[in-house]
Design a protein around this motif. Structure first.
Motif, PDB file in Angstrom:
ATOM      1  N   GLY A  25       9.225   2.627   3.366  1.00  0.00           N
ATOM      2  CA  GLY A  25       9.940   3.705   2.705  1.00  0.00           C
ATOM      3  C   GLY A  25       9.148   4.995   2.712  1.00  0.00           C
ATOM      4  N   THR A  26       9.861   6.119   2.739  1.00  0.00           N
ATOM      5  CA  THR A  26       9.230   7.437   2.685  1.00  0.00           C
ATOM      6  C   THR A  26       9.984   8.310   1.681  1.00  0.00           C
ATOM      7  OG1 THR A  26      10.599   8.347   4.476  1.00  0.00           O
ATOM      8  CG2 THR A  26       8.515   7.291   5.101  1.00  0.00           C
ATOM      9  N   ALA A  27       9.276   9.269   1.104  1.00  0.00           N
ATOM     10  CA  ALA A  27       9.895  10.222   0.180  1.00  0.00           C
ATOM     11  C   ALA A  27       9.172  11.558   0.309  1.00  0.00           C
ATOM     12  CB  ALA A  27       9.825   9.717  -1.253  1.00  0.00           C
ATOM     13  N   TYR A  28       9.964  12.637   0.254  1.00  0.00           N
ATOM     14  CA  TYR A  28       9.399  13.983   0.309  1.00  0.00           C
ATOM     15  C   TYR A  28       9.907  14.774  -0.886  1.00  0.00           C
ATOM     16  CZ  TYR A  28       8.441  18.766   1.711  1.00  0.00           C
ATOM     17  OH  TYR A  28       8.001  20.068   1.730  1.00  0.00           O
ATOM     18  N   ILE A  29       8.951  15.299  -1.671  1.00  0.00           N
ATOM     19  CA  ILE A  29       9.287  16.111  -2.840  1.00  0.00           C
ATOM     20  C   ILE A  29       8.699  17.496  -2.615  1.00  0.00           C
ATOM     21  CG2 ILE A  29       9.054  16.356  -5.330  1.00  0.00           C
ATOM     22  CD1 ILE A  29       8.623  13.342  -5.481  1.00  0.00           C
ATOM     23  N   PRO A  30       9.541  18.513  -2.449  1.00  0.00           N
ATOM     24  CA  PRO A  30       9.026  19.861  -2.177  1.00  0.00           C
ATOM     25  C   PRO A  30       8.383  20.483  -3.405  1.00  0.00           C
ATOM     26  CG  PRO A  30      11.402  19.897  -2.422  1.00  0.00           C
ATOM     27  CD  PRO A  30      11.004  18.451  -2.458  1.00  0.00           C
ATOM     28  N   SER A  31       7.527  21.439  -3.158  1.00  0.00           N
ATOM     29  CA  SER A  31       6.893  22.174  -4.252  1.00  0.00           C
ATOM     30  C   SER A  31       7.899  23.141  -4.879  1.00  0.00           C
ATOM     31  CB  SER A  31       5.696  22.972  -3.718  1.00  0.00           C
ATOM     32  OG  SER A  31       4.746  22.123  -3.110  1.00  0.00           O
ATOM     33  N   PRO A  42       0.830  -1.218   0.000  1.00  0.00           N
ATOM     34  CA  PRO A  42       0.000   0.000   0.000  1.00  0.00           C
ATOM     35  C   PRO A  42       0.863   1.266   0.000  1.00  0.00           C
ATOM     36  CG  PRO A  42       0.054  -0.989   2.183  1.00  0.00           C
ATOM     37  CD  PRO A  42       0.737  -1.951   1.269  1.00  0.00           C
ATOM     38  N   ILE A  43       0.404   2.276  -0.739  1.00  0.00           N
ATOM     39  CA  ILE A  43       1.096   3.569  -0.850  1.00  0.00           C
ATOM     40  C   ILE A  43       0.120   4.665  -0.442  1.00  0.00           C
ATOM     41  CG2 ILE A  43       2.265   5.190  -2.388  1.00  0.00           C
ATOM     42  CD1 ILE A  43       2.995   2.827  -4.165  1.00  0.00           C
ATOM     43  N   THR A  44       0.579   5.552   0.407  1.00  0.00           N
ATOM     44  CA  THR A  44      -0.223   6.709   0.810  1.00  0.00           C
ATOM     45  C   THR A  44       0.551   7.977   0.486  1.00  0.00           C
ATOM     46  OG1 THR A  44       0.666   6.633   3.075  1.00  0.00           O
ATOM     47  CG2 THR A  44      -1.384   5.430   2.644  1.00  0.00           C
ATOM     48  N   SER A  45      -0.164   9.010   0.053  1.00  0.00           N
ATOM     49  CA  SER A  45       0.458  10.291  -0.299  1.00  0.00           C
ATOM     50  C   SER A  45      -0.320  11.424   0.347  1.00  0.00           C
ATOM     51  CB  SER A  45       0.489  10.480  -1.818  1.00  0.00           C
ATOM     52  OG  SER A  45       1.282   9.482  -2.441  1.00  0.00           O
ATOM     53  N   LEU A  46       0.415  12.431   0.779  1.00  0.00           N
ATOM     54  CA  LEU A  46      -0.176  13.618   1.391  1.00  0.00           C
ATOM     55  C   LEU A  46       0.415  14.858   0.726  1.00  0.00           C
ATOM     56  CD1 LEU A  46      -1.937  14.959   3.556  1.00  0.00           C
ATOM     57  CD2 LEU A  46       0.034  14.830   5.114  1.00  0.00           C
ATOM     58  N   GLN A  47      -0.445  15.645   0.090  1.00  0.00           N
ATOM     59  CA  GLN A  47      -0.020  16.862  -0.588  1.00  0.00           C
ATOM     60  C   GLN A  47      -0.405  18.076   0.252  1.00  0.00           C
ATOM     61  OE1 GLN A  47       1.381  17.295  -4.080  1.00  0.00           O
ATOM     62  NE2 GLN A  47       1.855  19.180  -2.953  1.00  0.00           N
ATOM     63  N   ASP A  48       0.564  18.964   0.509  1.00  0.00           N
ATOM     64  CA  ASP A  48       0.258  20.224   1.177  1.00  0.00           C
ATOM     65  C   ASP A  48       0.922  21.356   0.404  1.00  0.00           C
ATOM     66  OD1 ASP A  48       2.950  20.203   1.880  1.00  0.00           O
ATOM     67  OD2 ASP A  48       2.576  19.517   3.930  1.00  0.00           O
ATOM     68  N   SER A  49       0.900  22.532   0.961  1.00  0.00           N
ATOM     69  CA  SER A  49       1.431  23.689   0.250  1.00  0.00           C
ATOM     70  C   SER A  49       2.946  23.633   0.084  1.00  0.00           C
ATOM     71  CB  SER A  49       1.044  24.974   0.988  1.00  0.00           C
ATOM     72  OG  SER A  49       1.524  24.936   2.332  1.00  0.00           O
ATOM     73  N   ASN A  50       3.614  22.834   0.905  1.00  0.00           N
ATOM     74  CA  ASN A  50       5.074  22.769   0.845  1.00  0.00           C
ATOM     75  C   ASN A  50       5.590  21.665  -0.067  1.00  0.00           C
ATOM     76  OD1 ASN A  50       5.468  24.873   2.767  1.00  0.00           O
ATOM     77  ND2 ASN A  50       4.995  23.414   4.416  1.00  0.00           N
ATOM     78  N   GLY A  51       4.774  20.612  -0.304  1.00  0.00           N
ATOM     79  CA  GLY A  51       5.256  19.527  -1.144  1.00  0.00           C
ATOM     80  C   GLY A  51       4.434  18.272  -0.987  1.00  0.00           C
ATOM     81  N   LEU A  52       4.978  17.175  -1.490  1.00  0.00           N
ATOM     82  CA  LEU A  52       4.307  15.882  -1.491  1.00  0.00           C
ATOM     83  C   LEU A  52       5.087  14.905  -0.627  1.00  0.00           C
ATOM     84  CD1 LEU A  52       2.109  13.975  -2.678  1.00  0.00           C
ATOM     85  CD2 LEU A  52       3.747  13.458  -4.517  1.00  0.00           C
ATOM     86  N   PHE A  53       4.382  14.290   0.350  1.00  0.00           N
ATOM     87  CA  PHE A  53       4.999  13.301   1.227  1.00  0.00           C
ATOM     88  C   PHE A  53       4.356  11.944   0.936  1.00  0.00           C
ATOM     89  CE2 PHE A  53       5.430  10.898   5.191  1.00  0.00           C
ATOM     90  CZ  PHE A  53       6.791  11.043   5.435  1.00  0.00           C
TER      91      PHE A  53
END
Length: 215
Positions: free
Chosen positions: A72-78, A17-28
């Motif tokens: 695993g985790t990944a953070y991609i900034p806006s 399973p993969i979960t993603s959270l998008q906010d004003s700073n980026g995608l986690f």
């Protein structure tokens, strides 16, 4: 009434399973995975009929395999980035012995002189006993649902062969860890078990004849 002894192949579906959270700073993004190595096992079954069409199975099985986990985790900034991108990944495995005890209602299907077919549905428990990391992970019991279909082929009045498919639906074990050396998860999963075995029927064909005469 009868018993059967067989061997089975254990094939467990991998869950990622993969979960993603998008906010004003980026995608986690977070990804978990749980799978089990293929294995072989043994299964014993006691079967008894209530009527010609309805009965029950008591199943006891054993196999040995390795549970594999990852996180695993990944953070991609806006754009424009406010912080640097980052990622992490861990994985690990736990070898375990597994004992199954289940009880299932059995419905008999179409039959002929030599063939009988059946479907079963029930539940029970899976007992996981780790043989690696045993100092950090505990034994654990998981409730399970069992379902499947199969057929019997009669060789003589007492002996026959059986082929069946069995499915086990349960939540994967996390072994109640005291250390975090393996990123264990608790995900619902399905184990597939094709089974081939020998059967022995007490009393041969006589009970079937008596049942027909009593109708």
């Amino acid at each position: 009434m009868g018993v059967s002894v067989g061997i089975f192949g254990q094939l467990t579906q991998a869950r990622t399973p993969i979960t993603s959270l998008q906010d004003s700073n980026g995608l986690f993004t977070t990804q978990k995975s749980q799978s089990a190595s293929p294995s072989a096992g043994v299964l014993g079954t006691f079967h008894q009929q209530f009527t010609r069409w309805l009965g029950y199975n008591v199943n006891v099985g054993y196999t040995r395999f390795t549970e594999n986990y990852s996180y695993g985790t990944a953070y991609i900034p806006s754009a424009p980035p406010s912080t640097a991108s980052s990622s992490s990944f861990t994985r690990g495995s736990i070898g375990t012995n597994v004992v199954e005890t289940t009880v299932a209602i059995v419905a008999q299907g179409p039959r002929s002189r030599h063939f009988t077919t059946f479907a079963q549905f029930g539940g029970g428990g899976l007992f996981f006993v780790p043989f690696t990391h045993s100092d950090a992970y505990n034994r654990q019991v998981r409730p399970t649902m069992v379902f499947g279909v199969g057929m019997n082929y009669r060789l003589t009045d007492h002996f026959g062969i059986r082929a069946e498919y069995r499915g086990l639906f349960y939540k994967s074990p996390d072994f109640a860890p005291t250390l975090n050396s393996v990123p264990v998860t608790r995900l619902f999963t399905v184990t597939n078990q094709p089974v081939f075995g020998l059967t022995y029927t007490f009393g041969g064909r006589q009970p079937m004849r008596m049942a027909r005469l009593g109708k």
